[in-house]
Structures are given as structure tokens and as C-alpha cells.
Design a protein around this motif. Sequence first.
Motif, short mmCIF file in Angstrom:
data_model
loop_
_atom_site.label_atom_id
_atom_site.label_comp_id
_atom_site.label_asym_id
_atom_site.label_seq_id
_atom_site.Cartn_x
_atom_site.Cartn_y
_atom_site.Cartn_z
N ARG A 3 0.83 -1.21 0.00
CA ARG A 3 0.00 0.00 0.00
C ARG A 3 0.87 1.26 0.00
O ARG A 3 0.56 2.24 -0.68
N SER A 4 1.97 1.24 0.74
CA SER A 4 2.86 2.42 0.76
C SER A 4 3.46 2.65 -0.62
O SER A 4 3.62 3.81 -1.04
N GLU A 5 3.78 1.60 -1.35
CA GLU A 5 4.30 1.74 -2.71
C GLU A 5 3.22 2.29 -3.64
O GLU A 5 3.51 3.11 -4.51
N PHE A 6 1.99 1.83 -3.44
CA PHE A 6 0.87 2.35 -4.22
C PHE A 6 0.72 3.86 -3.99
O PHE A 6 0.60 4.63 -4.94
N ASP A 7 0.76 4.27 -2.73
CA ASP A 7 0.61 5.69 -2.40
C ASP A 7 1.72 6.52 -3.03
O ASP A 7 1.47 7.61 -3.57
N VAL A 48 -5.24 -2.43 -8.23
CA VAL A 48 -5.83 -1.09 -8.24
C VAL A 48 -4.95 -0.14 -9.05
O VAL A 48 -5.45 0.64 -9.87
N TRP A 49 -3.64 -0.21 -8.85
CA TRP A 49 -2.71 0.64 -9.58
C TRP A 49 -2.82 0.40 -11.09
O TRP A 49 -2.91 1.35 -11.86
N ALA A 54 -4.57 2.15 -16.46
CA ALA A 54 -5.28 1.89 -17.71
C ALA A 54 -6.35 2.95 -17.96
O ALA A 54 -6.50 3.44 -19.08
N ALA A 55 -7.04 3.34 -16.92
CA ALA A 55 -8.13 4.32 -17.05
C ALA A 55 -7.62 5.73 -17.36
O ALA A 55 -8.32 6.52 -17.97
N SER A 61 5.44 2.01 -19.76
CA SER A 61 6.79 2.18 -19.21
C SER A 61 6.78 2.78 -17.81
O SER A 61 7.77 2.68 -17.09
N ARG A 62 5.68 3.40 -17.41
CA ARG A 62 5.59 4.01 -16.08
C ARG A 62 4.65 3.24 -15.15
O ARG A 62 4.34 3.71 -14.06
N ARG A 63 4.24 2.05 -15.55
CA ARG A 63 3.31 1.28 -14.72
C ARG A 63 3.97 0.27 -13.80
O ARG A 63 3.42 -0.07 -12.76
N TYR A 64 5.10 -0.23 -14.17
CA TYR A 64 5.70 -1.35 -13.45
C TYR A 64 6.93 -0.92 -12.67
O TYR A 64 7.75 -0.17 -13.17
N GLY A 65 7.02 -1.41 -11.43
CA GLY A 65 8.17 -1.11 -10.61
C GLY A 65 8.16 0.27 -9.96
O GLY A 65 9.13 0.66 -9.34
#
Length: 74
Positions: A3-7, A48-49, A54-55, A61-65
Motif C-alpha cells: 500500500r505504501s508503494e501504491f501511495d 488497483v494501480w 489503464a483508465a 513504461s511508467r506502470r511497473y516497478g
Amino acid sequence: MRRSEFDRAVADEFGARGSSLISDLVLSELGGRTPADALAAGTPPRDVWLALCAATDVPASRRYGVGRVEPKRR
């Protein structure tokens, strides 16, 4: 993804707009819920990320990691 990485990923990608996207944007990929509702219901932050990316047309290139803290150098 924690969750902290998501934030961190949301803050880095969307800046000040991130909190309103999380609380207001309803995503069909999340069962017609907002990201905040999906997280509260136990949906993994990574799912969720990716739905949020996608939406909002975040390039692959900015979605992973993203959201990870760089390891400390010794």
C-alpha cells in the motif's frame, strides 16, 4: 506492491490530483468502485494501480516497478 508503494506511485504519477482520482474516479475494472473503495474491500494495491493506470492512459513504461524506494547505498 504494498500500500505504501501504491501511495508513492500515485503521488509520483498524478501529484496533487492523485487524492481526488483515488476517491472520485469509478473504475469498471474494479467492479464499479473507486480505487479507495477497492483498496478498503481488500483488492490488492497492484491491481488497483494497474486499473488506475489503464483508465488514465499512463504509459506502460511508467506502470511497473513504480513506488519502490531505492535501496540505501552502503
